[in-house]
Design a protein around this motif. Structure first.
Motif, PDB file in Angstrom:
ATOM      1  N   ARG A   6       0.761  -1.179  -0.089  1.00 53.18           N
ATOM      2  CA  ARG A   6       0.085   0.075  -0.059  1.00 53.18           C
ATOM      3  C   ARG A   6       0.962   1.241  -0.042  1.00 53.18           C
ATOM      4  NH1 ARG A   6      -3.266  -3.331   3.380  1.00 53.18           N
ATOM      5  NH2 ARG A   6      -2.341  -2.315   5.344  1.00 53.18           N
ATOM      6  N   GLU A   7       2.098   1.039   0.578  1.00 53.53           N
ATOM      7  CA  GLU A   7       3.108   2.355   0.940  1.00 53.53           C
ATOM      8  C   GLU A   7       3.343   2.574  -0.576  1.00 53.53           C
ATOM      9  OE1 GLU A   7       5.742   3.344   4.173  1.00 53.53           O
ATOM     10  OE2 GLU A   7       6.733   1.782   2.995  1.00 53.53           O
ATOM     11  N   ASP A   8       3.756   1.482  -1.397  1.00 55.23           N
ATOM     12  CA  ASP A   8       4.334   1.540  -2.697  1.00 55.23           C
ATOM     13  C   ASP A   8       3.233   2.342  -3.504  1.00 55.23           C
ATOM     14  OD1 ASP A   8       6.969   0.478  -1.966  1.00 55.23           O
ATOM     15  OD2 ASP A   8       6.129  -1.513  -2.057  1.00 55.23           O
ATOM     16  N   VAL A   9       2.259   1.830  -3.494  1.00 51.31           N
ATOM     17  CA  VAL A   9       1.028   2.253  -4.481  1.00 51.31           C
ATOM     18  C   VAL A   9       0.745   3.586  -4.097  1.00 51.31           C
ATOM     19  CG1 VAL A   9      -1.405   2.099  -5.109  1.00 51.31           C
ATOM     20  CG2 VAL A   9      -0.044   0.039  -4.824  1.00 51.31           C
ATOM     21  N   ARG A  10       1.050   4.183  -2.885  1.00 50.08           N
ATOM     22  CA  ARG A  10       0.667   5.575  -2.412  1.00 50.08           C
ATOM     23  C   ARG A  10       1.682   6.442  -2.964  1.00 50.08           C
ATOM     24  NH1 ARG A  10      -0.920   3.859   2.552  1.00 50.08           N
ATOM     25  NH2 ARG A  10       1.177   4.280   3.312  1.00 50.08           N
ATOM     26  N   SER A  11       3.052   6.042  -3.083  1.00 49.98           N
ATOM     27  CA  SER A  11       4.242   6.629  -3.710  1.00 49.98           C
ATOM     28  C   SER A  11       4.257   6.814  -5.038  1.00 49.98           C
ATOM     29  CB  SER A  11       5.568   6.017  -3.248  1.00 49.98           C
ATOM     30  OG  SER A  11       5.633   4.750  -3.925  1.00 49.98           O
ATOM     31  N   VAL A  12       3.534   5.866  -5.894  1.00 52.58           N
ATOM     32  CA  VAL A  12       3.162   6.089  -7.313  1.00 52.58           C
ATOM     33  C   VAL A  12       2.277   7.390  -7.294  1.00 52.58           C
ATOM     34  CG1 VAL A  12       2.407   4.994  -9.497  1.00 52.58           C
ATOM     35  CG2 VAL A  12       3.845   3.825  -7.730  1.00 52.58           C
ATOM     36  N   PHE A  13       1.081   7.356  -6.730  1.00 54.65           N
ATOM     37  CA  PHE A  13       0.199   8.305  -6.983  1.00 54.65           C
ATOM     38  C   PHE A  13       0.909   9.711  -6.754  1.00 54.65           C
ATOM     39  CE2 PHE A  13      -2.865   4.995  -6.406  1.00 54.65           C
ATOM     40  CZ  PHE A  13      -3.902   5.431  -7.452  1.00 54.65           C
ATOM     41  N   GLU A  14       1.789   9.790  -5.746  1.00 55.90           N
ATOM     42  CA  GLU A  14       2.405  11.008  -5.334  1.00 55.90           C
ATOM     43  C   GLU A  14       3.428  11.485  -6.468  1.00 55.90           C
ATOM     44  OE1 GLU A  14       4.381  10.238  -1.591  1.00 55.90           O
ATOM     45  OE2 GLU A  14       2.424   9.982  -0.378  1.00 55.90           O
ATOM     46  N   ARG A  15       3.964  10.491  -7.145  1.00 59.96           N
ATOM     47  CA  ARG A  15       4.987  11.090  -8.060  1.00 59.96           C
ATOM     48  C   ARG A  15       4.881  10.905  -9.575  1.00 59.96           C
ATOM     49  NH1 ARG A  15      10.218   7.962  -5.213  1.00 59.96           N
ATOM     50  NH2 ARG A  15       8.595   7.432  -3.588  1.00 59.96           N
ATOM     51  N   ASP A  16       3.622  10.108  -9.904  1.00 55.69           N
ATOM     52  CA  ASP A  16       3.187  10.161 -11.278  1.00 55.69           C
ATOM     53  C   ASP A  16       1.802  10.639 -11.455  1.00 55.69           C
ATOM     54  OD1 ASP A  16       2.733   9.582 -13.887  1.00 55.69           O
ATOM     55  OD2 ASP A  16       2.703   7.140 -13.642  1.00 55.69           O
ATOM     56  N   PRO A  17       1.597  11.866 -12.147  1.00 62.16           N
ATOM     57  CA  PRO A  17       0.533  12.482 -12.160  1.00 62.16           C
ATOM     58  C   PRO A  17      -0.620  11.465 -13.184  1.00 62.16           C
ATOM     59  CG  PRO A  17       2.097  13.642 -13.418  1.00 62.16           C
ATOM     60  CD  PRO A  17       2.785  12.674 -12.603  1.00 62.16           C
ATOM     61  N   SER A  19      -1.045   8.159 -12.964  1.00 62.69           N
ATOM     62  CA  SER A  19      -1.717   7.253 -12.289  1.00 62.69           C
ATOM     63  C   SER A  19      -3.215   7.575 -12.053  1.00 62.69           C
ATOM     64  CB  SER A  19      -0.845   6.991 -10.955  1.00 62.69           C
ATOM     65  OG  SER A  19      -0.922   8.036 -10.190  1.00 62.69           O
ATOM     66  N   ARG A  20      -3.930   6.629 -12.039  1.00 65.12           N
ATOM     67  CA  ARG A  20      -5.475   6.980 -11.860  1.00 65.12           C
ATOM     68  C   ARG A  20      -6.259   6.052 -10.785  1.00 65.12           C
ATOM     69  NH1 ARG A  20      -4.230   7.139 -17.151  1.00 65.12           N
ATOM     70  NH2 ARG A  20      -4.794   8.909 -18.314  1.00 65.12           N
ATOM     71  N   CYS A  28      -0.524  -2.391 -14.040  1.00 62.37           N
ATOM     72  CA  CYS A  28      -0.004  -1.850 -15.216  1.00 62.37           C
ATOM     73  C   CYS A  28       1.384  -1.093 -15.233  1.00 62.37           C
ATOM     74  CB  CYS A  28      -0.884  -1.052 -16.148  1.00 62.37           C
ATOM     75  SG  CYS A  28      -2.576  -1.951 -16.465  1.00 62.37           S
ATOM     76  N   TYR A  29       1.848  -1.246 -13.758  1.00 64.76           N
ATOM     77  CA  TYR A  29       3.242  -0.360 -13.674  1.00 64.76           C
ATOM     78  C   TYR A  29       4.335  -1.498 -13.197  1.00 64.76           C
ATOM     79  CZ  TYR A  29       1.270   4.500 -13.367  1.00 64.76           C
ATOM     80  OH  TYR A  29       0.731   5.394 -13.671  1.00 64.76           O
ATOM     81  N   ILE A  80      10.313   3.460  -9.706  1.00 64.05           N
ATOM     82  CA  ILE A  80      10.832   3.324 -10.966  1.00 64.05           C
ATOM     83  C   ILE A  80       9.710   3.803 -11.883  1.00 64.05           C
ATOM     84  CG2 ILE A  80      12.169   1.954 -12.791  1.00 64.05           C
ATOM     85  CD1 ILE A  80      13.020   0.132 -10.604  1.00 64.05           C
ATOM     86  N   ASP A  81       9.833   4.888 -12.548  1.00 64.32           N
ATOM     87  CA  ASP A  81       8.924   5.123 -13.399  1.00 64.32           C
ATOM     88  C   ASP A  81       9.211   4.755 -15.036  1.00 64.32           C
ATOM     89  OD1 ASP A  81       6.875   6.549 -14.362  1.00 64.32           O
ATOM     90  OD2 ASP A  81       7.452   8.557 -14.158  1.00 64.32           O
ATOM     91  N   HIS A  82       8.299   4.266 -15.707  1.00 61.87           N
ATOM     92  CA  HIS A  82       8.561   3.757 -16.947  1.00 61.87           C
ATOM     93  C   HIS A  82       9.252   2.540 -16.844  1.00 61.87           C
ATOM     94  CE1 HIS A  82       6.494   7.016 -18.834  1.00 61.87           C
ATOM     95  NE2 HIS A  82       7.426   7.888 -18.331  1.00 61.87           N
ATOM     96  N   GLY A  83      10.547   2.543 -16.448  1.00 63.05           N
ATOM     97  CA  GLY A  83      11.145   1.545 -16.010  1.00 63.05           C
ATOM     98  C   GLY A  83      12.230   0.756 -17.181  1.00 63.05           C
ATOM     99  N   MET A  84      11.908   0.753 -18.268  1.00 57.91           N
ATOM    100  CA  MET A  84      12.490  -0.066 -19.323  1.00 57.91           C
ATOM    101  C   MET A  84      13.992   0.553 -19.450  1.00 57.91           C
ATOM    102  SD  MET A  84      12.280  -2.629 -21.611  1.00 57.91           S
ATOM    103  CE  MET A  84      10.753  -2.643 -21.790  1.00 57.91           C
ATOM    104  N   GLY A  85      14.880  -0.831 -19.238  1.00 58.66           N
ATOM    105  CA  GLY A  85      16.180  -0.512 -19.347  1.00 58.66           C
ATOM    106  C   GLY A  85      16.765  -0.156 -18.227  1.00 58.66           C
ATOM    107  N   VAL A  86      16.183   0.117 -16.907  1.00 62.41           N
ATOM    108  CA  VAL A  86      16.914   0.164 -15.669  1.00 62.41           C
ATOM    109  C   VAL A  86      17.748  -0.932 -15.267  1.00 62.41           C
ATOM    110  CG1 VAL A  86      16.409   0.492 -13.303  1.00 62.41           C
ATOM    111  CG2 VAL A  86      15.321   1.833 -14.964  1.00 62.41           C
TER     112      VAL A  86
END
Length: 250
Positions: A6-17, A19-20, A28-29, A80-86
């Motif tokens: 749940r903490e990880d999901v909240r961090s996605v909402f905080e840093r990726d506009p 996310s819906r 999907c992330y 990790i946003d988008h992520g490909m190639g990290v």
């Protein structure tokens, strides 16, 4: 486990506009998937199930395009946003609230055993395509610009750009950072007008040289109009092409 998720999901909402819904983030992330699977692989690794840890990491790479060695240490709310190639190496250490974009490499510069990958302290942001190499430390809340190549430690709160990376310093840079913070989160760690500082300095010198030549030529014409020969006293250097030099440092 579920509280961390749940903490990880909240961090996605905080840093990726973009996310819906929580369901969208969970399904999907790939960055979130990679982090969750890394916890499994890391648990296996530290309990000496080394092959199984590597296999879980390998499967994660296959499905997400993100390669995290099971030996890497990662803190809370890692995004990790988008992520490909990290790519994150074995001895990398990552603090809390760190953000990485696609194409980032936390790599080593040596084949020797021991610490050979970077340490990212809490709050660090690494822009897309950046390479952070060797057993260096990126200090808390520091930023690394897109496509930078960092081979030396970055002080806390600083911004590093370029190849090799240089620290943006000075009062004007701090004012820009404050303004960027007021305007909102900068998705790729640097704003659109943050050019390479060395390139900007060279362009400034070229502009000054062109203006100096123009003033000297105007002065010579004025003196000649007054009947004063100034050709010897104000002889100028050979002409140069500022446009050509400008292309070199672009």
């Amino acid at each position: 486990m579920f509280s961390r998720l749940r903490e990880d999901v909240r961090s996605v909402f905080e840093r990726d506009p973009a996310s819906r819904t929580s369901w969208e983030v969970l399904t999907c992330y790939p960055g979130l998937h990679a982090v969750v699977m890394h916890r499994v692989a890391h648990w296996l690794w530290i309990h000496r199930w080394r092959w199984l840890g590597r296999f879980v990491s390998h499967l994660t790479r296959f499905f997400t395009g993100i390669e995290i060695h099971p030996g890497a240490t990662i803190g809370r709310r890692f995004f990790i946003d988008h992520g490909m190639g990290v790519v994150i190496g074995e001895t990398a250490a990552i603090g809390d609230d760190v953000t990485l974009y696609h194409g980032v490499t936390l790599g080593g510069t040596s084949w020797n055993k021991g610490k050979r990958h970077p340490t990212l302290e809490s709050g660090v942001v690494i822009g897309a395509g950046a390479k952070v190499l060797g057993p260096i430390t990126v200090g808390a809340n520091a930023k690394v610009g897109s496509n930078a190549v960092v081979v030396k430690s970055v002080p806390p709160g600083a911004t590093a750009v370029g190849n090799p990376a240089r620290i943006i310093d000075g009062e004007q840079a701090h004012k820009r950072e404050e303004k960027a913070g007021q305007m909102g989160f900068s998705a790729y760690a640097v704003s659109a007008n943050q050019d390479d500082p060395l390139s900007k300095a060279i362009h400034g010198l070229l502009d000054h040289a062109v203006e100096t030549d123009r003033r000297i030529e105007a002065l010579i014409k004025k003196l000649e109009a007054m009947g004063v020969s100034a050709e010897d006293e104000l002889a100028t250097a050979d002409k140069f092409d500022p446009k050509y030099l400008g292309k070199i440092v672009d």
